[in-house]
Write a protein that holds these residues in place. Structure first.
Motif: not given
Length: 403
Positions: A103, A166-167, A169-173, A178, A206
């Motif tokens: 993240d 792109r990265k 807008n993904l959910k945090s791992f 993030k 974010t």
């Protein structure tokens, strides 16, 4: 990296911690500071602080702390419970220290490996991890040399901007947050406007951290959307202590190097690396060649200096500038200690040789020469031209330099 690993900057560390603890953290920060002041180190330490499980309360339910972007709780955290640094031992901290936390994302100038490719930062992630671990105070020249850029210009490309969008807008791992650390946004051209909507309306939790050295080269559209965190140059004492503790320099050498580095720890390391070079004798030979022994001696000296690497040439010019500054300071003192050392002795000789306007003119020429060396100027031509300029500035008072 933890805050304790960052040289100096105590006030900024406290400010960053307070931003988190009091829920006043902007989603886009600009760490602005001159080369060698520790901007990248602070950014990495702060990103680790944000994901630390002890800081955000994931280690135990009792230790749950405030959320970065939520309303501030009515009862403040007791002072004794405030975590002023990441713990360094939780799984998130260990991953952040190794620069592999899923993240925490990095963006930095890169080059095209093959013609027609659209390079992105992750193409060089292995090299970046090594560089950011070993050369935290390095500059963009050091980074580009480490990836064999040679004379290629680094850039943060449009493809990189698309990848960032792109990265993020993904959910945090793993972490709740993030974080994107963009190092040297000065290398972000107009394609950086692709990021404006993301910066203005980021996905929840974010955090953007831009780490820059030159405010005037950053896109104004991005600059206006960030909260400024100004990083001041390190003090001579902080540089001196760091050289002693981290590089094993003796007290005397660390003191001399810190005075030359002027708050730039990267410069201090370079100076320490070349500390055994006899800049004093080399400078004396050059000035005598310019003012006394003539063109043949100048050609011989220029051949010698041109064999040195660019860093050595820059350090030599910086040493000359330092002596001229010492000379200006020496004019302010009526008496000088007998145990003044070779530098002050040489500074006094320069005062007999040049007036203050002449010294200022020389410093200006030395600064320009350093600028051109960084941009791969032909060293023989540069030092020939510089020798001629110094001759006209100083005139013919050459015997002062002879012991």
């Amino acid at each position: 990296m933890q805050f304790k690993d960052v040289i100096g900057q105590t006030h900024i560390k406290e400010k960053l911690v307070q931003m988190v603890q009091h829920n006043r953290l902007s989603h886009a920060l600009l760490f602005l500071g001159k080369e060698g002041s520790g901007g990248l180190s602070l950014a990495m330490a702060f990103a680790q602080y944000v994901v630390c499980e002890k800081v955000n309360g994931k280690s135990t339910p009792q230790e749950a702390g405030p959320s970065l972007f939520e309303e501030e709780p009515t009862s403040s955290t007791p002072h004794s419970q405030v975590q002023t640094d990441s713990c360094g031992v939780c799984p998130s901290c260990i991953k952040a220290q190794k620069l592999i936390h899923p993240d925490i994302h990095f963006s930095y100038p890169v080059i095209t490996k093959k013609s027609g490719e659209k390079p992105v930062s992750t193409d060089f992630i292995t090299e970046w991890r090594e560089f950011a671990s070993l050369y935290t105070y390095g500059n963009v020249y050091d980074w580009l040399q480490s990836i064999n850029a040679e004379n290629k210009q680094g850039n943060i490309t449009a493809a990189e901007c698309n990848e960032i969008i792109r990265k993020l807008n993904l959910k945090s791992f793993e972490s709740e947050y993030k974080t994107l650390i963009m190092w040297m946004p000065e290398f972000l051209g107009k394609e950086g406007n692709k990021l404006l909507k993301l910066i203005e309306e980021p996905p929840p939790n974010t955090l953007f951290i831009f780490v820059a050295e030159n405010e005037s080269e950053i896109l104004q559209t991005i600059l206006s959307r960030t909260q400024l965190v100004k990083i001041t140059p390190l003090s001579n004492l902080e540089v001196e202590a760091a050289l002693e503790l981290r590089s094993g320099a003796n007290i005397e050498k660390a003191h001399q190097v810190a005075a030359l580095a002027e708050g730039n720890y990267r410069e201090a390391l370079q100076l320490l690396q070349h500390a055994e070079a006899d800049w004093h004798s080399l400078l004396r030979e050059w000035l005598n060649a310019i003012l006394k022994t003539g063109p043949a001696a100048q050609v011989k000296w220029i051949e010698e200096i041109s064999k040195q690497g660019r860093e050595n040439q820059k350090q030599f010019l910086k040493y000359f500038t330092h002596l001229l500054e010492q000379a200006v300071r020496a004019r302010s003192f009526q008496s000088i200690s007998e145990n003044q050392g070779p530098e002050l002795d040489f500074a006094q000789r320069l005062n007999k040789l040049c007036s203050i306007p002449q010294q200022e003119a020389i410093i200006n020429e030395l600064d320009k020469a350093s600028y051109y060396i960084e941009r791969n100027a032909n060293s023989k031509m540069l030092f020939h031209a510089l020798s001629i300029k110094l001759y006209h500035i100083i005139s013919n008072n050459s015997l002062i330099l002879v012991n």
